[in-house]
Scaffold this active site. Structure first.
Site, PDB file in Angstrom:
ATOM      1  N   TYR A 125      56.683  35.482 -24.360  1.00 21.61           N
ATOM      2  CA  TYR A 125      55.913  35.676 -25.696  1.00 21.61           C
ATOM      3  C   TYR A 125      55.169  35.168 -27.381  1.00 21.61           C
ATOM      4  O   TYR A 125      54.430  35.600 -27.458  1.00 21.61           O
ATOM      5  CB  TYR A 125      56.618  36.908 -25.709  1.00 21.61           C
ATOM      6  CG  TYR A 125      56.538  37.844 -24.516  1.00 21.61           C
ATOM      7  CD1 TYR A 125      55.684  39.002 -24.411  1.00 21.61           C
ATOM      8  CD2 TYR A 125      57.983  38.271 -24.133  1.00 21.61           C
ATOM      9  CE1 TYR A 125      56.185  39.693 -23.115  1.00 21.61           C
ATOM     10  CE2 TYR A 125      58.694  38.922 -23.570  1.00 21.61           C
ATOM     11  CZ  TYR A 125      57.947  39.905 -22.603  1.00 21.61           C
ATOM     12  OH  TYR A 125      57.543  40.567 -21.588  1.00 21.61           O
ATOM     13  N   ASN A 148      48.703  46.476 -19.623  1.00 18.60           N
ATOM     14  CA  ASN A 148      47.676  45.174 -18.833  1.00 18.60           C
ATOM     15  C   ASN A 148      47.317  46.293 -17.547  1.00 18.60           C
ATOM     16  O   ASN A 148      47.754  46.660 -16.757  1.00 18.60           O
ATOM     17  CB  ASN A 148      48.479  44.823 -18.017  1.00 18.60           C
ATOM     18  CG  ASN A 148      47.936  43.136 -17.708  1.00 18.60           C
ATOM     19  OD1 ASN A 148      46.822  43.359 -17.478  1.00 18.60           O
ATOM     20  ND2 ASN A 148      48.606  42.844 -17.098  1.00 18.60           N
ATOM     21  N   CYS A 156      51.249  39.319 -16.025  1.00 21.68           N
ATOM     22  CA  CYS A 156      51.138  39.483 -17.849  1.00 21.68           C
ATOM     23  C   CYS A 156      52.954  38.668 -17.035  1.00 21.68           C
ATOM     24  O   CYS A 156      53.899  38.901 -17.508  1.00 21.68           O
ATOM     25  CB  CYS A 156      51.446  40.589 -17.836  1.00 21.68           C
ATOM     26  SG  CYS A 156      51.502  41.846 -16.622  1.00 21.68           S
ATOM     27  N   HIS A 157      53.584  38.268 -15.573  1.00 21.34           N
ATOM     28  CA  HIS A 157      55.047  38.821 -14.900  1.00 21.34           C
ATOM     29  C   HIS A 157      55.234  37.403 -15.623  1.00 21.34           C
ATOM     30  O   HIS A 157      56.641  36.893 -14.995  1.00 21.34           O
ATOM     31  CB  HIS A 157      54.852  39.512 -12.951  1.00 21.34           C
ATOM     32  CG  HIS A 157      54.401  38.010 -12.597  1.00 21.34           C
ATOM     33  ND1 HIS A 157      52.453  38.860 -12.119  1.00 21.34           N
ATOM     34  CD2 HIS A 157      53.936  37.225 -11.529  1.00 21.34           C
ATOM     35  CE1 HIS A 157      52.449  37.443 -11.482  1.00 21.34           C
ATOM     36  NE2 HIS A 157      52.884  37.063 -10.998  1.00 21.34           N
ATOM     37  N   GLU A 183      56.700  33.150  -6.656  1.00 22.34           N
ATOM     38  CA  GLU A 183      55.977  31.499  -7.212  1.00 22.34           C
ATOM     39  C   GLU A 183      57.338  30.957  -7.091  1.00 22.34           C
ATOM     40  O   GLU A 183      56.616  29.520  -7.738  1.00 22.34           O
ATOM     41  CB  GLU A 183      55.828  32.070  -8.429  1.00 22.34           C
ATOM     42  CG  GLU A 183      54.684  33.442  -8.321  1.00 22.34           C
ATOM     43  CD  GLU A 183      53.916  33.882  -9.476  1.00 22.34           C
ATOM     44  OE1 GLU A 183      53.736  32.735 -10.600  1.00 22.34           O
ATOM     45  OE2 GLU A 183      53.046  34.481  -9.626  1.00 22.34           O
TER      46      GLU A 183
END
Lengths: 186, 161
Positions: A125, A148, A156-157, A183
């Site tokens: 952030y 979002n 945004c994750h 990911e």
């Protein structure tokens, strides 16, 4: 026969109308990661991919774009297909046109920074706050990401707290964890 | 101008059954389906220009009643042009109380709109009056004239309620 009550009782076999001429179309989609509301304009631009409830998302669409909001699942078939492929690890990026028109101008700056965070990496952030020239606004950045309008599509994750903890996620922390696992991010 | 109109789909979900009932009462079950469909198309077209979000159900039912009359007029013109007799009441068969609905369809236009909006649509006389651009007292009169005619047609005496 009591005429008035016979009139009141009238019941007919009918079906819902088939409507054309909407401006914004949406579907409530049970994705493998949770229930999502997807919405697109008549031109096919994706404007929402949200974990929020149908009522909340469609009210936002009506207020910001047009009140002619219709549930038309087939308009979102391609977006649905890509989301499902993404959350099951069969796709790493999206190629449907998308636009964060439901986001505030500040939130758009924040969401714009997400483009610099590639698949498989994370940021914080605070780093985003610095990047948009508002180093003390990391809380506001968190709020912007929390709202979002294009979850998953705008990743945004991939934004964590400076101490490495997950922070928040509109779809719940389990969903955030799952997307990061996908990911290969620890 | 922001008037806070709800998403149109919300209106469809909440009111499509009532619109269908009203259309069937005005136009008969077969043509009612087309009337309801056309009413929704008109409503969707006009929706963004509404200046307030008050009583959308009444707004929809009013459009439906007007659409039914327009459909009847244009069908009458078509029938006249083709020298066909008006469609018989056979298409009322799926409705119970066939003679009642036949009687409703035979009412003068304003009486029919008033009685259907009030009893089938459940609109108050103030709302019926707004739909027909008249006064609540006139709405009451139209409805009671309509009921009197229907009772005569059906051979039932006046009742309470």
């Amino acid at each position: 026969m009591d005429v008035a009550s016979a009139l009141r009782r009238l019941d007919v076999a009918a079906r819902p109308p088939r409507l054309e001429g909407g401006d914004v179309f949406y579907v409530v989609h049970d994705a493998p990661i949770g229930t999502l509301v997807l919405a697109a304009t008549r031109e096919g631009t994706l404007v929402a991919c949200s974990y929020d409830a149908e009522e909340a998302v469609t009210a936002r669409l009506a207020a910001h774009l047009s009140p002619r909001v219709l549930r038309e699942p087939q308009r979102l078939d391609e977006a649905r297909r890509q989301i499902d492929a993404y959350v099951t690890g069969r796709r790493r990026a999206f190629d449907v046109p998308a636009s964060p028109v439901l986001a505030t101008p500040f939130a758009r700056r924040v969401l714009g920074e997400l483009a610099r965070v590639p698949y498989g990496s994370t940021t914080t952030y605070q780093a985003i706050a610095r990047a948009i020239g508002a180093p003390r606004a990391s809380r506001a950045v968190g709020h912007a990401l929390g709202a979002n309008p294009l979850c998953i599509v705008l990743p945004c994750h991939r934004v964590l707290r400076t101490d490495g903890s997950l922070g928040g996620y509109a779809g719940g922390l389990a969903a955030k964890r799952r997307l990061l696992d996908l990911e290969g991010v620890a | 101008m922001f008037v806070g109109l709800p998403p149109f789909q919300q209106l469809v979900d909440a009111h499509w059954r009532d619109v269908a009932r009203l259309a069937a009462a005005m136009a008969g079950p077969r043509e009612g389906d087309d009337v309801a469909q056309e009413a929704w198309v008109r409503a969707l077209r006009a929706y963004p220009s509404l200046t307030h979000a008050g009583n959308l159900r009444s707004w929809l039912l009013t459009i439906t009643a007007h659409t039914a009359l327009d459909a009847q007029r244009s069908r009458a013109r078509r029938d006249l042009a083709a020298a066909r007799p008006p469609e018989p009441a056979a298409d009322l068969a799926p409705l119970r109380d066939e003679r009642l609905w036949e009687g409703v369809r035979a009412l003068p236009a304003r009486q029919r709109q008033a009685v259907v909006l009030h009893y089938v649509g459940g609109l108050a006389h103030t709302e019926v009056a707004r739909a027909l651009e008249t006064t609540p007292a006139a709405s009451r009169r139209l409805v009671s004239d309509a009921l009197a005619t229907l009772r005569k047609v059906l051979g039932t005496g006046p009742e309470e309620g």
